[in-house]
Scaffold this motif. Sequence first.
Motif, PDB file in Angstrom:
ATOM      1  N   THR A 203     -49.473  25.929  11.737  1.00 12.10           N
ATOM      2  CA  THR A 203     -48.382  26.661  12.266  1.00 12.10           C
ATOM      3  C   THR A 203     -47.596  26.909  11.074  1.00 12.10           C
ATOM      4  O   THR A 203     -47.518  26.141  10.152  1.00 12.10           O
ATOM      5  CB  THR A 203     -47.514  26.069  13.543  1.00 12.10           C
ATOM      6  N   ALA A 204     -46.888  28.034  11.098  1.00 11.84           N
ATOM      7  CA  ALA A 204     -45.869  28.049   9.625  1.00 11.84           C
ATOM      8  C   ALA A 204     -44.673  29.082   9.990  1.00 11.84           C
ATOM      9  O   ALA A 204     -44.822  29.798  10.914  1.00 11.84           O
ATOM     10  CB  ALA A 204     -46.625  28.962   8.644  1.00 11.84           C
ATOM     11  N   LYS A 205     -43.622  28.543   9.578  1.00  9.41           N
ATOM     12  CA  LYS A 205     -42.508  29.378   9.793  1.00  9.41           C
ATOM     13  C   LYS A 205     -41.677  29.567   8.480  1.00  9.41           C
ATOM     14  O   LYS A 205     -41.711  28.787   7.613  1.00  9.41           O
ATOM     15  CB  LYS A 205     -41.404  28.451  10.686  1.00  9.41           C
ATOM     16  N   LEU A 206     -41.116  30.672   8.255  1.00  7.74           N
ATOM     17  CA  LEU A 206     -40.342  30.983   7.005  1.00  7.74           C
ATOM     18  C   LEU A 206     -38.735  30.959   7.390  1.00  7.74           C
ATOM     19  O   LEU A 206     -38.383  31.704   8.185  1.00  7.74           O
ATOM     20  CB  LEU A 206     -40.894  32.347   6.585  1.00  7.74           C
ATOM     21  N   TYR A 207     -38.135  30.140   6.426  1.00  6.81           N
ATOM     22  CA  TYR A 207     -36.494  30.096   6.668  1.00  6.81           C
ATOM     23  C   TYR A 207     -35.888  30.597   5.313  1.00  6.81           C
ATOM     24  O   TYR A 207     -36.679  30.910   4.325  1.00  6.81           O
ATOM     25  CB  TYR A 207     -36.446  28.684   6.680  1.00  6.81           C
ATOM     26  N   LEU A 208     -34.687  30.783   5.427  1.00  6.74           N
ATOM     27  CA  LEU A 208     -34.084  31.084   4.106  1.00  6.74           C
ATOM     28  C   LEU A 208     -32.931  30.036   4.249  1.00  6.74           C
ATOM     29  O   LEU A 208     -32.262  29.524   4.969  1.00  6.74           O
ATOM     30  CB  LEU A 208     -33.136  32.400   4.468  1.00  6.74           C
ATOM     31  N   ALA A 209     -32.896  29.485   3.024  1.00  9.41           N
ATOM     32  CA  ALA A 209     -31.826  28.391   2.598  1.00  9.41           C
ATOM     33  C   ALA A 209     -30.699  28.545   1.646  1.00  9.41           C
ATOM     34  O   ALA A 209     -31.035  29.534   1.025  1.00  9.41           O
ATOM     35  CB  ALA A 209     -32.590  27.068   1.947  1.00  9.41           C
ATOM     36  N   ASP A 210     -29.563  28.221   2.115  1.00 11.51           N
ATOM     37  CA  ASP A 210     -28.446  28.826   1.390  1.00 11.51           C
ATOM     38  C   ASP A 210     -27.750  27.598   0.542  1.00 11.51           C
ATOM     39  O   ASP A 210     -27.394  26.621   1.390  1.00 11.51           O
ATOM     40  CB  ASP A 210     -27.406  29.648   2.185  1.00 11.51           C
ATOM     41  N   PRO A 211     -27.728  27.498  -0.573  1.00  8.96           N
ATOM     42  CA  PRO A 211     -27.197  26.179  -1.219  1.00  8.96           C
ATOM     43  C   PRO A 211     -25.646  26.128  -1.396  1.00  8.96           C
ATOM     44  O   PRO A 211     -24.943  25.416  -1.945  1.00  8.96           O
ATOM     45  CB  PRO A 211     -27.822  26.037  -2.867  1.00  8.96           C
ATOM     46  N   ARG A 212     -24.846  27.501  -1.214  1.00 12.17           N
ATOM     47  CA  ARG A 212     -23.651  27.445  -1.391  1.00 12.17           C
ATOM     48  C   ARG A 212     -22.682  26.574  -0.577  1.00 12.17           C
ATOM     49  O   ARG A 212     -22.984  26.327   0.855  1.00 12.17           O
ATOM     50  CB  ARG A 212     -23.098  29.000  -0.920  1.00 12.17           C
ATOM     51  N   GLY A 213     -21.923  25.713  -1.183  1.00  5.47           N
ATOM     52  CA  GLY A 213     -21.175  24.699  -0.602  1.00  5.47           C
ATOM     53  C   GLY A 213     -22.030  23.337  -0.226  1.00  5.47           C
ATOM     54  O   GLY A 213     -21.342  22.499   0.147  1.00  5.47           O
ATOM     55  N   SER A 221     -27.713   7.917  -0.972  1.00  4.35           N
ATOM     56  CA  SER A 221     -29.396   7.103  -0.273  1.00  4.35           C
ATOM     57  C   SER A 221     -28.465   6.016   0.830  1.00  4.35           C
ATOM     58  O   SER A 221     -27.648   5.160   0.251  1.00  4.35           O
ATOM     59  CB  SER A 221     -29.827   6.567  -1.298  1.00  4.35           C
ATOM     60  N   PRO A 222     -29.149   5.974   1.801  1.00  4.63           N
ATOM     61  CA  PRO A 222     -29.931   6.902   2.540  1.00  4.63           C
ATOM     62  C   PRO A 222     -29.434   8.133   2.743  1.00  4.63           C
ATOM     63  O   PRO A 222     -28.111   8.417   2.770  1.00  4.63           O
ATOM     64  CB  PRO A 222     -30.515   5.833   3.786  1.00  4.63           C
ATOM     65  N   LEU A 223     -30.283   9.120   2.973  1.00  2.00           N
ATOM     66  CA  LEU A 223     -29.919  10.579   3.362  1.00  2.00           C
ATOM     67  C   LEU A 223     -30.442  10.842   4.734  1.00  2.00           C
ATOM     68  O   LEU A 223     -31.627  10.997   4.903  1.00  2.00           O
ATOM     69  CB  LEU A 223     -30.315  11.495   2.320  1.00  2.00           C
ATOM     70  N   THR A 224     -29.561  11.157   5.554  1.00  2.13           N
ATOM     71  CA  THR A 224     -29.957  11.451   7.204  1.00  2.13           C
ATOM     72  C   THR A 224     -29.423  12.956   7.536  1.00  2.13           C
ATOM     73  O   THR A 224     -28.237  13.045   7.116  1.00  2.13           O
ATOM     74  CB  THR A 224     -29.654  10.414   7.932  1.00  2.13           C
ATOM     75  N   ALA A 225     -29.843  13.607   8.354  1.00  4.42           N
ATOM     76  CA  ALA A 225     -29.530  14.806   8.865  1.00  4.42           C
ATOM     77  C   ALA A 225     -28.174  14.447   9.617  1.00  4.42           C
ATOM     78  O   ALA A 225     -28.145  13.564  10.406  1.00  4.42           O
ATOM     79  CB  ALA A 225     -30.420  15.273  10.037  1.00  4.42           C
ATOM     80  N   GLY A 226     -27.279  15.335   9.475  1.00  4.84           N
ATOM     81  CA  GLY A 226     -25.718  15.018  10.277  1.00  4.84           C
ATOM     82  C   GLY A 226     -24.866  13.984   9.530  1.00  4.84           C
ATOM     83  O   GLY A 226     -23.938  13.600  10.386  1.00  4.84           O
ATOM     84  N   GLN A 227     -25.428  13.561   8.250  1.00  6.51           N
ATOM     85  CA  GLN A 227     -24.860  12.497   7.741  1.00  6.51           C
ATOM     86  C   GLN A 227     -23.172  12.892   7.381  1.00  6.51           C
ATOM     87  O   GLN A 227     -22.969  14.117   6.791  1.00  6.51           O
ATOM     88  CB  GLN A 227     -25.484  12.084   6.445  1.00  6.51           C
ATOM     89  N   GLU A 228     -22.168  12.079   7.697  1.00  6.08           N
ATOM     90  CA  GLU A 228     -20.911  12.194   7.479  1.00  6.08           C
ATOM     91  C   GLU A 228     -20.679  12.386   5.988  1.00  6.08           C
ATOM     92  O   GLU A 228     -21.379  11.559   5.334  1.00  6.08           O
ATOM     93  CB  GLU A 228     -20.116  11.373   8.211  1.00  6.08           C
ATOM     94  N   GLY A 229     -19.725  13.432   5.535  1.00  7.80           N
ATOM     95  CA  GLY A 229     -19.730  13.570   4.213  1.00  7.80           C
ATOM     96  C   GLY A 229     -20.683  14.383   3.373  1.00  7.80           C
ATOM     97  O   GLY A 229     -20.357  14.474   2.120  1.00  7.80           O
ATOM     98  N   VAL A 230     -21.743  14.674   4.022  1.00  7.46           N
ATOM     99  CA  VAL A 230     -22.836  15.445   3.360  1.00  7.46           C
ATOM    100  C   VAL A 230     -22.710  16.960   3.967  1.00  7.46           C
ATOM    101  O   VAL A 230     -23.177  16.968   5.068  1.00  7.46           O
ATOM    102  CB  VAL A 230     -24.227  14.567   3.396  1.00  7.46           C
ATOM    103  N   ARG A 231     -22.791  17.860   3.104  1.00  6.11           N
ATOM    104  CA  ARG A 231     -23.056  19.278   3.507  1.00  6.11           C
ATOM    105  C   ARG A 231     -24.406  19.596   3.149  1.00  6.11           C
ATOM    106  O   ARG A 231     -24.794  19.606   2.016  1.00  6.11           O
ATOM    107  CB  ARG A 231     -21.964  20.196   2.672  1.00  6.11           C
ATOM    108  N   PHE A 232     -25.394  19.852   4.060  1.00  2.00           N
ATOM    109  CA  PHE A 232     -26.467  20.227   3.980  1.00  2.00           C
ATOM    110  C   PHE A 232     -26.728  21.601   3.532  1.00  2.00           C
ATOM    111  O   PHE A 232     -25.969  22.656   3.825  1.00  2.00           O
ATOM    112  CB  PHE A 232     -27.340  19.948   4.894  1.00  2.00           C
TER     113      PHE A 232
END
Length: 305
Positions: A203-213, A221-232
Amino acid sequence: MSVRGFSDALDKTHFQDAYVGNLSSLSVDRHGRVSALSDRSKVFELDRRLKPSSVVSLADEAGRSLDSEGLVIDRDGTRLVSSETEPSVRRFSASGQLLGRLPVPANLAISSTGGILNRTFEGLTLDHTGRTLTASMEGWLRSDGIDTRRFQTWERRGHGEFEVGPQYAYVAEKGYGISEIAATRDGRYLVMERSFAASVGWTAKLYLADPRGASDVSGVSPLTAGQEGVRFMGRTLLADLAGCPAGDAVSKVPGQGNPLIGNIEGLAVVDQCGDRMRVLMVTDDGESSTEITRLYDMNVRLPRR
Protein backbone atom coordinates in the motif's frame (compact mmCIF):
# COMPACT_ATOMS: atom_id res chain seq x y z
CA MET A 1 -3.43 12.63 -8.11
CA SER A 2 -4.01 11.02 -11.49
CA VAL A 3 -2.06 8.43 -13.47
CA ARG A 4 -0.66 9.66 -16.80
CA GLY A 5 0.78 6.23 -17.48
CA PHE A 6 3.15 3.54 -16.26
CA SER A 7 5.75 1.24 -17.79
CA ASP A 8 7.29 -2.10 -16.85
CA ALA A 9 9.83 -1.92 -19.69
CA LEU A 10 12.81 -1.84 -17.31
CA ASP A 11 11.75 -4.92 -15.37
CA LYS A 12 14.40 -7.67 -15.20
CA THR A 13 16.59 -5.97 -17.80
CA HIS A 14 20.36 -5.32 -17.98
CA PHE A 15 22.41 -2.42 -19.30
CA GLN A 16 26.15 -2.80 -19.92
CA ASP A 17 26.14 -5.93 -17.71
CA ALA A 18 24.47 -4.03 -14.85
CA TYR A 19 21.12 -5.21 -13.53
CA VAL A 20 18.50 -2.47 -13.99
CA GLY A 21 16.57 -2.99 -10.79
CA ASN A 22 16.72 -2.47 -7.03
CA LEU A 23 15.85 1.14 -7.87
CA SER A 24 15.52 3.24 -4.75
CA SER A 25 15.51 6.85 -5.96
CA LEU A 26 14.96 9.17 -8.92
CA SER A 27 16.49 12.60 -9.48
CA VAL A 28 16.24 15.26 -12.18
CA ASP A 29 19.17 17.52 -13.11
CA ARG A 30 18.89 21.17 -14.14
CA HIS A 31 18.62 20.13 -17.78
CA GLY A 32 15.64 17.89 -17.11
CA ARG A 33 17.57 14.61 -17.41
CA VAL A 34 16.38 11.83 -15.14
CA SER A 35 18.68 9.47 -13.24
CA ALA A 36 17.76 6.37 -11.24
CA LEU A 37 19.73 5.07 -8.26
CA SER A 38 20.05 1.37 -7.46
CA ASP A 39 20.62 0.40 -3.85
CA ARG A 40 23.43 -1.76 -5.24
CA SER A 41 25.61 1.34 -5.81
CA LYS A 42 24.69 2.06 -9.42
CA VAL A 43 23.43 5.31 -10.97
CA PHE A 44 21.64 4.98 -14.30
CA GLU A 45 21.07 8.06 -16.44
CA LEU A 46 17.86 7.66 -18.42
CA ASP A 47 17.13 9.02 -21.88
CA ARG A 48 13.91 10.71 -23.01
CA ARG A 49 12.26 7.30 -23.35
CA LEU A 50 13.29 6.62 -19.73
CA LYS A 51 15.68 3.89 -20.77
CA PRO A 52 19.29 3.66 -19.51
CA SER A 53 21.86 5.60 -21.53
CA SER A 54 24.79 5.32 -19.08
CA VAL A 55 25.66 3.70 -15.76
CA VAL A 56 28.15 4.69 -13.05
CA SER A 57 29.25 2.65 -10.04
CA LEU A 58 29.68 4.14 -6.55
CA ALA A 59 31.78 3.05 -3.57
CA ASP A 60 32.60 4.26 -0.07
CA GLU A 61 35.99 5.40 1.24
CA ALA A 62 37.21 1.78 1.46
CA GLY A 63 36.01 0.90 -2.03
CA ARG A 64 33.00 -1.04 -0.75
CA SER A 65 29.49 -0.94 -2.20
CA LEU A 66 26.89 1.29 -0.54
CA ASP A 67 23.34 0.61 0.51
CA SER A 68 22.47 3.68 -1.54
CA GLU A 69 18.90 4.93 -1.07
CA GLY A 70 18.55 8.64 -1.84
CA LEU A 71 19.85 10.60 -4.84
CA VAL A 72 20.12 14.33 -5.56
CA ILE A 73 21.87 15.79 -8.62
CA ASP A 74 23.30 19.14 -7.60
CA ARG A 75 23.49 22.12 -9.94
CA ASP A 76 27.16 21.46 -10.73
CA GLY A 77 26.34 17.88 -11.76
CA THR A 78 27.72 16.21 -8.65
CA ARG A 79 25.67 13.48 -7.00
CA LEU A 80 24.59 13.54 -3.36
CA VAL A 81 23.81 9.98 -2.23
CA SER A 82 22.38 8.84 1.09
CA SER A 83 22.96 5.44 2.68
CA GLU A 84 20.67 4.02 5.35
CA THR A 85 23.19 1.77 7.09
CA GLU A 86 25.39 4.40 8.82
CA PRO A 87 23.58 6.71 7.96
CA SER A 88 25.52 8.95 5.58
CA VAL A 89 25.32 11.45 2.75
CA ARG A 90 28.26 11.38 0.35
CA ARG A 91 29.10 13.55 -2.62
CA PHE A 92 30.28 11.97 -5.88
CA SER A 93 31.37 13.36 -9.23
CA ALA A 94 29.31 12.54 -12.31
CA SER A 95 31.88 9.83 -13.10
CA GLY A 96 31.49 8.24 -9.65
CA GLN A 97 34.57 9.63 -7.87
CA LEU A 98 34.00 10.08 -4.14
CA LEU A 99 34.42 13.78 -3.30
CA GLY A 100 33.41 14.01 0.33
CA ARG A 101 30.92 13.30 3.05
CA LEU A 102 28.46 15.51 4.91
CA PRO A 103 28.41 15.70 8.71
CA VAL A 104 25.59 13.74 10.38
CA PRO A 105 24.30 14.53 13.88
CA ALA A 106 25.33 11.95 16.48
CA ASN A 107 21.76 11.23 17.54
CA LEU A 108 21.04 9.72 14.10
CA ALA A 109 24.08 7.46 13.88
CA ILE A 110 23.65 3.68 14.00
CA SER A 111 26.32 3.50 16.69
CA SER A 112 24.33 5.86 18.91
CA THR A 113 21.47 4.85 21.18
CA GLY A 114 18.98 5.91 18.54
CA GLY A 115 19.99 4.29 15.27
CA ILE A 116 18.13 1.42 13.60
CA LEU A 117 19.93 -0.45 10.82
CA ASN A 118 18.35 -0.08 7.35
CA ARG A 119 15.70 2.36 8.60
CA THR A 120 17.53 5.68 8.41
CA PHE A 121 18.22 7.98 5.42
CA GLU A 122 15.83 6.52 2.84
CA GLY A 123 14.74 9.83 1.27
CA LEU A 124 16.84 12.76 0.03
CA THR A 125 15.88 16.02 -1.67
CA LEU A 126 17.30 19.45 -2.48
CA ASP A 127 15.09 22.53 -2.64
CA HIS A 128 14.86 24.56 -5.86
CA THR A 129 17.25 27.24 -4.52
CA GLY A 130 19.97 24.63 -4.03
CA ARG A 131 20.46 25.78 -0.45
CA THR A 132 18.54 23.29 1.71
CA LEU A 133 19.21 19.56 1.53
CA THR A 134 16.88 17.26 3.46
CA ALA A 135 17.09 13.56 4.36
CA SER A 136 14.11 11.66 5.76
CA MET A 137 14.26 8.71 8.13
CA GLU A 138 12.39 5.64 6.92
CA GLY A 139 11.74 4.46 10.46
CA TRP A 140 11.90 5.71 14.01
CA LEU A 141 14.75 6.00 16.47
CA ARG A 142 14.68 3.52 19.35
CA SER A 143 14.28 6.44 21.72
CA ASP A 144 11.25 7.83 19.87
CA GLY A 145 7.64 6.83 19.37
CA ILE A 146 7.09 4.30 16.58
CA ASP A 147 5.02 6.72 14.48
CA THR A 148 7.55 9.57 14.63
CA ARG A 149 10.05 10.29 11.90
CA ARG A 150 12.89 12.80 11.80
CA PHE A 151 13.82 14.96 8.81
CA GLN A 152 17.43 16.17 8.91
CA THR A 153 18.40 19.30 6.98
CA TRP A 154 21.69 20.82 5.84
CA GLU A 155 22.10 24.44 4.81
CA ARG A 156 24.52 25.68 2.18
CA ARG A 157 26.21 28.95 3.02
CA GLY A 158 26.81 30.92 -0.18
CA HIS A 159 28.45 28.58 -2.68
CA GLY A 160 30.21 26.59 0.02
CA GLU A 161 29.71 23.25 1.72
CA PHE A 162 26.56 22.08 3.46
CA GLU A 163 26.38 22.60 7.22
CA VAL A 164 24.05 20.73 9.58
CA GLY A 165 20.68 22.46 9.90
CA PRO A 166 17.51 21.84 11.91
CA GLN A 167 15.77 18.50 12.43
CA TYR A 168 12.02 18.41 12.01
CA ALA A 169 9.46 15.96 13.39
CA TYR A 170 6.82 14.16 11.31
CA VAL A 171 4.07 11.73 12.27
CA ALA A 172 3.66 8.85 9.81
CA GLU A 173 0.70 6.57 9.22
CA LYS A 174 0.71 3.67 11.65
CA GLY A 175 2.66 0.77 10.16
CA TYR A 176 4.08 2.87 7.29
CA GLY A 177 7.65 3.89 6.53
CA ILE A 178 8.81 6.90 4.52
CA SER A 179 10.38 5.68 1.29
CA GLU A 180 11.06 9.03 -0.40
CA ILE A 181 10.58 12.78 -0.22
CA ALA A 182 10.68 15.52 -2.87
CA ALA A 183 10.84 19.27 -2.28
CA THR A 184 8.19 21.47 -3.86
CA ARG A 185 8.96 24.99 -5.07
CA ASP A 186 7.10 26.58 -2.14
CA GLY A 187 9.21 24.95 0.56
CA ARG A 188 7.02 21.94 1.35
CA TYR A 189 7.74 18.23 0.84
CA LEU A 190 6.00 15.47 -1.04
CA VAL A 191 6.26 12.43 1.24
CA MET A 192 5.76 8.86 0.02
CA GLU A 193 4.68 6.49 2.77
CA ARG A 194 4.45 2.81 1.95
CA SER A 195 3.76 -0.42 3.79
CA PHE A 196 3.55 -4.15 3.20
CA ALA A 197 1.28 -6.71 4.82
CA ALA A 198 0.71 -10.27 3.65
CA SER A 199 -3.07 -9.79 3.76
CA VAL A 200 -3.16 -6.79 1.38
CA GLY A 201 0.28 -6.63 -0.26
CA TRP A 202 1.80 -3.20 -0.89
CA THR A 203 0.00 0.00 0.00
CA ALA A 204 1.20 3.55 -0.62
CA LYS A 205 0.02 7.04 0.28
CA LEU A 206 1.34 10.41 -0.87
CA TYR A 207 1.35 13.22 1.70
CA LEU A 208 2.35 16.86 1.73
CA ALA A 209 4.46 18.00 4.69
CA ASP A 210 4.87 21.66 5.68
CA PRO A 211 7.87 22.61 7.87
CA ARG A 212 6.66 26.17 8.52
CA GLY A 213 6.55 26.75 12.25
CA ALA A 214 7.87 23.27 13.05
CA SER A 215 10.24 22.88 16.00
CA ASP A 216 13.92 22.07 15.65
CA VAL A 217 14.01 18.70 17.44
CA SER A 218 17.78 18.16 17.18
CA GLY A 219 18.08 18.17 20.96
CA VAL A 220 14.73 16.55 21.78
CA SER A 221 14.79 12.94 23.00
CA PRO A 222 12.61 11.03 23.35
CA LEU A 223 10.25 12.31 20.65
CA THR A 224 6.62 11.17 20.56
CA ALA A 225 3.53 12.27 18.65
CA GLY A 226 1.62 14.98 20.47
CA GLN A 227 4.57 15.76 22.71
CA GLU A 228 4.06 18.95 24.67
CA GLY A 229 6.20 21.84 23.48
CA VAL A 230 7.05 20.21 20.13
CA ARG A 231 5.47 21.46 16.91
CA PHE A 232 5.43 18.70 14.29
CA MET A 233 5.36 19.43 10.56
CA GLY A 234 1.90 19.85 9.09
CA ARG A 235 0.75 16.83 7.08
CA THR A 236 -1.94 16.59 4.38
CA LEU A 237 -3.00 13.47 2.49
CA LEU A 238 -2.79 14.05 -1.27
CA ALA A 239 -3.63 10.55 -2.51
CA ASP A 240 -4.12 6.97 -1.40
CA LEU A 241 -2.73 5.07 -4.36
CA ALA A 242 -5.10 2.19 -3.64
CA GLY A 243 -7.78 4.38 -5.20
CA CYS A 244 -5.91 4.92 -8.48
CA PRO A 245 -7.29 3.05 -11.52
CA ALA A 246 -5.14 -0.02 -12.14
CA GLY A 247 -5.70 -0.08 -15.90
CA ASP A 248 -3.96 -3.14 -17.33
CA ALA A 249 -1.39 -3.30 -14.52
CA VAL A 250 -0.52 -6.75 -13.21
CA SER A 251 1.14 -7.83 -9.99
CA LYS A 252 2.99 -11.01 -9.06
CA VAL A 253 2.71 -10.32 -5.32
CA PRO A 254 0.36 -12.83 -3.63
CA GLY A 255 -2.68 -11.09 -2.16
CA GLN A 256 -1.84 -7.72 -3.74
CA GLY A 257 -4.86 -5.43 -3.55
CA ASN A 258 -4.47 -2.81 -6.28
CA PRO A 259 -2.10 -4.43 -8.83
CA LEU A 260 -0.81 -0.99 -9.83
CA ILE A 261 1.05 -0.63 -6.53
CA GLY A 262 4.44 -2.11 -5.75
CA ASN A 263 7.34 -1.27 -3.48
CA ILE A 264 7.47 2.42 -4.42
CA GLU A 265 10.84 3.86 -3.39
CA GLY A 266 11.66 6.62 -5.89
CA LEU A 267 9.86 9.94 -6.35
CA ALA A 268 10.93 13.02 -8.34
CA VAL A 269 9.25 16.20 -9.52
CA VAL A 270 10.00 16.64 -13.23
CA ASP A 271 7.87 19.73 -13.80
CA GLN A 272 5.89 22.20 -11.70
CA CYS A 273 3.68 25.07 -12.79
CA GLY A 274 1.94 26.75 -9.90
CA ASP A 275 0.11 24.11 -7.90
CA ARG A 276 0.29 21.50 -10.66
CA MET A 277 3.14 19.02 -10.80
CA ARG A 278 4.30 16.16 -12.97
CA VAL A 279 5.89 13.46 -10.83
CA LEU A 280 7.80 10.28 -11.69
CA MET A 281 7.85 7.32 -9.31
CA VAL A 282 9.63 3.96 -9.42
CA THR A 283 9.43 0.66 -7.58
CA ASP A 284 12.27 -1.40 -6.12
CA ASP A 285 11.98 -5.00 -7.31
CA GLY A 286 14.66 -6.33 -4.94
CA GLU A 287 15.63 -8.74 -7.73
CA SER A 288 12.62 -10.79 -6.65
CA SER A 289 10.58 -12.91 -9.04
CA THR A 290 7.37 -11.61 -7.45
CA GLU A 291 8.27 -7.90 -7.66
CA ILE A 292 8.30 -5.61 -10.72
CA THR A 293 10.43 -2.59 -11.63
CA ARG A 294 7.71 -0.12 -12.61
CA LEU A 295 7.94 3.54 -13.60
CA TYR A 296 4.90 5.75 -13.01
CA ASP A 297 4.09 9.09 -14.63
CA MET A 298 1.68 11.01 -12.38
CA ASN A 299 -0.11 14.34 -12.14
CA VAL A 300 -0.27 15.91 -8.67
CA ARG A 301 -2.07 19.05 -7.58
CA LEU A 302 -1.03 20.80 -4.39
CA PRO A 303 -3.44 22.45 -1.95
CA ARG A 304 -2.80 26.13 -1.28
CA ARG A 305 -0.63 27.11 1.66
